[in-house]
Design a protein around this motif. Structure first.
Motif, PDB file in Angstrom:
ATOM      1  N   PRO A   1      38.996  24.895  31.245  1.00  0.00           N
ATOM      2  CA  PRO A   1      39.594  23.563  31.510  1.00  0.00           C
ATOM      3  C   PRO A   1      39.209  23.186  32.967  1.00  0.00           C
ATOM      4  N   GLU A   2      39.131  21.853  33.127  1.00  0.00           N
ATOM      5  CA  GLU A   2      38.656  21.251  34.594  1.00  0.00           C
ATOM      6  C   GLU A   2      39.883  21.564  35.515  1.00  0.00           C
ATOM      7  N   HIS A   3      40.963  21.498  35.008  1.00  0.00           N
ATOM      8  CA  HIS A   3      42.386  21.584  36.147  1.00  0.00           C
ATOM      9  C   HIS A   3      42.311  22.924  36.742  1.00  0.00           C
ATOM     10  N   LEU A   4      41.591  23.957  36.182  1.00  0.00           N
ATOM     11  CA  LEU A   4      41.481  25.125  36.821  1.00  0.00           C
ATOM     12  C   LEU A   4      40.503  25.112  38.291  1.00  0.00           C
ATOM     13  N   GLY A   5      39.912  24.304  38.297  1.00  0.00           N
ATOM     14  CA  GLY A   5      38.868  24.050  39.434  1.00  0.00           C
ATOM     15  C   GLY A   5      37.514  24.619  39.321  1.00  0.00           C
ATOM     16  N   SER A   6      37.011  24.820  40.486  1.00  0.00           N
ATOM     17  CA  SER A   6      35.327  24.909  40.453  1.00  0.00           C
ATOM     18  C   SER A   6      35.018  26.346  39.807  1.00  0.00           C
ATOM     19  N   SER A   7      34.282  26.745  38.966  1.00  0.00           N
ATOM     20  CA  SER A   7      33.820  28.118  38.532  1.00  0.00           C
ATOM     21  C   SER A   7      33.588  29.038  39.696  1.00  0.00           C
ATOM     22  N   ARG A   8      32.463  28.538  40.487  1.00  0.00           N
ATOM     23  CA  ARG A   8      32.095  29.296  41.677  1.00  0.00           C
ATOM     24  C   ARG A   8      33.215  29.868  42.597  1.00  0.00           C
TER      25      ARG A   8
ATOM     26  N   GLY B   1      56.350  39.634  31.637  1.00  0.00           N
ATOM     27  CA  GLY B   1      57.563  38.963  31.864  1.00  0.00           C
ATOM     28  C   GLY B   1      58.021  38.703  33.327  1.00  0.00           C
ATOM     29  N   LEU B   2      57.281  39.574  34.245  1.00  0.00           N
ATOM     30  CA  LEU B   2      57.626  39.229  35.759  1.00  0.00           C
ATOM     31  C   LEU B   2      56.706  38.435  36.207  1.00  0.00           C
ATOM     32  N   LEU B   3      55.654  37.673  35.635  1.00  0.00           N
ATOM     33  CA  LEU B   3      54.726  36.817  36.208  1.00  0.00           C
ATOM     34  C   LEU B   3      55.242  35.423  36.367  1.00  0.00           C
ATOM     35  N   GLY B   4      56.320  34.789  35.537  1.00  0.00           N
ATOM     36  CA  GLY B   4      56.313  33.528  35.592  1.00  0.00           C
ATOM     37  C   GLY B   4      55.460  32.872  34.765  1.00  0.00           C
ATOM     38  N   PRO B   5      55.421  31.405  34.727  1.00  0.00           N
ATOM     39  CA  PRO B   5      54.643  30.744  34.202  1.00  0.00           C
ATOM     40  C   PRO B   5      53.032  31.084  34.233  1.00  0.00           C
ATOM     41  N   VAL B   6      52.300  31.057  33.292  1.00  0.00           N
ATOM     42  CA  VAL B   6      50.892  31.698  33.389  1.00  0.00           C
ATOM     43  C   VAL B   6      50.156  30.272  32.490  1.00  0.00           C
ATOM     44  N   ASP B   7      48.877  29.915  33.483  1.00  0.00           N
ATOM     45  CA  ASP B   7      48.085  29.042  33.185  1.00  0.00           C
ATOM     46  C   ASP B   7      47.205  29.344  31.948  1.00  0.00           C
ATOM     47  N   GLU B   8      46.615  30.357  32.318  1.00  0.00           N
ATOM     48  CA  GLU B   8      45.745  30.984  31.117  1.00  0.00           C
ATOM     49  C   GLU B   8      46.076  32.427  31.042  1.00  0.00           C
ATOM     50  N   MET B   9      45.729  33.139  29.905  1.00  0.00           N
ATOM     51  CA  MET B   9      45.759  34.294  29.790  1.00  0.00           C
ATOM     52  C   MET B   9      44.880  35.191  28.739  1.00  0.00           C
ATOM     53  N   PHE B  10      44.333  36.304  29.169  1.00  0.00           N
ATOM     54  CA  PHE B  10      43.354  36.830  28.283  1.00  0.00           C
ATOM     55  C   PHE B  10      43.799  38.553  28.348  1.00  0.00           C
ATOM     56  N   PHE B  11      43.700  38.835  27.017  1.00  0.00           N
ATOM     57  CA  PHE B  11      43.849  40.468  26.617  1.00  0.00           C
ATOM     58  C   PHE B  11      42.786  41.331  26.502  1.00  0.00           C
ATOM     59  N   ASP B  12      42.796  42.360  27.169  1.00  0.00           N
ATOM     60  CA  ASP B  12      41.500  43.131  27.059  1.00  0.00           C
ATOM     61  C   ASP B  12      42.131  44.376  26.834  1.00  0.00           C
ATOM     62  N   ILE B  13      41.334  45.618  26.055  1.00  0.00           N
ATOM     63  CA  ILE B  13      41.709  46.908  25.833  1.00  0.00           C
ATOM     64  C   ILE B  13      40.357  47.545  26.087  1.00  0.00           C
ATOM     65  N   TYR B  14      40.027  48.676  26.737  1.00  0.00           N
ATOM     66  CA  TYR B  14      39.046  49.327  26.933  1.00  0.00           C
ATOM     67  C   TYR B  14      39.248  50.839  26.937  1.00  0.00           C
ATOM     68  N   ASP B  15      38.261  51.770  26.165  1.00  0.00           N
ATOM     69  CA  ASP B  15      38.512  53.188  26.227  1.00  0.00           C
ATOM     70  C   ASP B  15      38.074  53.937  27.610  1.00  0.00           C
ATOM     71  N   ARG B  16      38.851  54.886  27.688  1.00  0.00           N
ATOM     72  CA  ARG B  16      38.578  55.826  28.986  1.00  0.00           C
ATOM     73  C   ARG B  16      37.952  57.026  28.451  1.00  0.00           C
ATOM     74  N   TYR B  17      36.831  57.428  29.176  1.00  0.00           N
ATOM     75  CA  TYR B  17      36.120  58.709  28.935  1.00  0.00           C
ATOM     76  C   TYR B  17      35.938  59.630  30.128  1.00  0.00           C
ATOM     77  N   GLU B  18      36.027  60.801  29.762  1.00  0.00           N
ATOM     78  CA  GLU B  18      35.676  61.789  30.839  1.00  0.00           C
ATOM     79  C   GLU B  18      34.375  62.825  30.523  1.00  0.00           C
ATOM     80  N   PRO B  19      33.845  63.195  31.275  1.00  0.00           N
ATOM     81  CA  PRO B  19      32.703  64.370  30.824  1.00  0.00           C
ATOM     82  C   PRO B  19      33.196  65.553  30.516  1.00  0.00           C
ATOM     83  N   ILE B  20      32.277  66.096  29.152  1.00  0.00           N
ATOM     84  CA  ILE B  20      32.612  67.476  28.750  1.00  0.00           C
ATOM     85  C   ILE B  20      31.399  68.389  28.936  1.00  0.00           C
TER      86      ILE B  20
END
Length: 445
Positions: A62-69, A372-391
């Motif tokens: 959305p434009e109200h978030l300002g310039s992408s750059r 819940g500690l952040l207050g109002p949020v304009d936009e939110m994205f959820f992400d989940i990624y796997d963690r690996y370690e060498p064997i």
């Protein structure tokens, strides 16, 4: 590409870029390749359009978030301890000349449902709202012991051998309450769980000293610093450094297949029909998936806001640690916030992350205490990624693989991995006894 190299590094994540810089400075011949056409790997920085493309497909921001750059959203955001190992690596390699840092405004901890500033010295302990009057006095005595402790001065040890005495015994000597131990262990010593309680107290005390020394460096509200324009500058700065010392960089190299001889030792990397030979391969887990194991998952929310996190003294940049016990969890939760003050968003906008080690398949639910500690949020994205370690056994196959990034919003565990890998690759200990006044010169107050 037909040349022979000492080391080929695959992936331009932060760990890999730091290593290629260190190895190049050491005089090794380094080829650094990435299948992507951008720097940073998993720890890249995204502008607003890239962020939307990654999480929302073809939708437009959305434009109200300002310039992408004007946005530089770090995918693995982490603050640096001002007196810590990463800053020492930056100075050791002279990468500071490519970067400008700014102190982070605040360091806070979540305790009994509220956000509090983290006290790090005897003076701050007496002012802190975290403790009652008698507990403040006990904490003050503990902090004085830690501040005065010098490993080589037995007079400062008060009869305790911290290489043998467990952290829990040191804590009980000062009669500290569980809530106090919670914030000292997690928000000051930055332990990610409570295993340290049963380990020798030396590491615990050194971590608290590091926090206090870092806090004193810039006289700011926290012990942390962060680069202007975000962490995306770091991999590129190390790439420049490597190039200065003769390292070769190649982005957008498809496949990057590691080649092994009949004894299972890596001897080169093939891309687009050409093979570059090498003695050792360094890479992130994605390049050698059969030599790593999954050890966990990180859940996080990425939020764009129009205000600082409430109850953090209007801090434009801040870390809040939510210790596991306060949430009834096995792992801590972390809030990270940065803003236009560090040139990572347009004026008036803030980027906040909530991250934790995932314990269920519902990251949105798990992250609620932090969100819940952040207050109002304009936009939110959820992400989940796997963690690996060498064997793998790096002595047997010449492959040195980094571990995935954890949920912490500071660099201490990341740098430990880099320094350990450096020693494995070179057989040397990295000398980080450097003049830290150089960091102040490279830093913007």
């Amino acid at each position: 590409m037909d040349e022979e190299y000492d080391v080929i590094v695959l992936g331009t994540g932060l760990k890999e870029c730091i290593l290629s810089g260190l190895l190049s400075v050491d005089g090794l011949k380094v080829l650094h390749m990435d299948r992507n056409d951008y720097y940073g790997g998993a720890s890249t920085s995204l502008n607003l359009v890239q962020l939307w493309k990654r999480f929302r497909g073809n939708d437009k921001p959305p434009e109200h978030l300002g310039s992408s750059r004007e946005y530089n959203v770090d995918m693995i955001p982490k603050f640096m301890m001002a007196n810590g190992a990463l800053v020492r690596v930056l100075i050791h390699t002279d990468v500071t000349k490519y970067l400008n840092f700014k102190a982070v405004d605040g360091s806070f901890v979540y305790n009994k449902g509220k956000i509090h500033k983290v006290p790090a010295t005897d003076v701050e302990a007496l002012k802190s709202q975290l403790m009652g009057l008698f507990e403040k006095r006990r904490a003050r005595k503990f902090f004085i012991y830690v501040q005065d402790y010098e490993e080589n001065d037995t007079k400062s040890h008060e009869g305790l051998d911290l290489k043998k005495v467990k952290a829990k015994d040191l804590i009980s000597k000062y009669g500290l309450e569980d809530n106090t131990v919670d914030f000292i262990g997690h928000a000051l010593a930055l332990h990610i769980d409570d295993r340290y309680i049963d380990e020798p107290a030396m590491d615990f005390v050194k971590r608290i000293k590091l926090y206090a020394e870092s806090l004193a460096r810039f006289q700011g509200g926290s012990p942390y610093i962060y680069p202007l324009y975000g962490l995306g500058e770091l991999p590129q700065a190390f790439a420049r450094l490597s190039a200065v010392y003769g390292g070769t960089y190649m982005l957008n190299k498809p496949e990057c297949k590691v080649e092994f001889d009949s004894d299972g030792k890596a001897f080169g990397v093939t891309s687009e029909g050409e093979t570059a030979k090498c003695k050792k391969v360094v890479c992130d887990p994605s390049y050698l998936p059969d030599k790593v194991r999954k050890v966990g998952r990180v859940a996080r929310a990425i939020c764009i806001m129009s205000h600082p996190i409430p109850h953090t003294s209007d801090s434009h940049s801040v870390q809040v640690i939510l210790p596991q016990k306060q949430l009834g969890r096995k792992s801590d939760m972390y809030l990270f916030c940065c803003s236009y003050a560090h040139n990572v968003a347009p004026k008036g906008k803030y980027i906040a992350f909530v991250s934790t080690e995932a314990e269920t398949d519902q990251p949105e639910v798990e992250l609620k205490p932090g969100i819940g500690l952040l207050g109002p949020v304009d936009e939110m994205f959820f992400d989940i990624y796997d963690r690996y370690e060498p064997i793998n056994n790096h002595d047997a196959d010449n492959c040195f693989i980094s571990t995935s990034y954890d949920a912490t919003t500071h660099f201490e565990s990341t740098v430990k991995d880099v320094i350990a890998m450096y020693s494995q690759i070179t057989g040397k200990t990295l000398d980080l006894t450097v003049d830290l006044s150089a960091a102040s010169a490279a830093s913007e107050e």
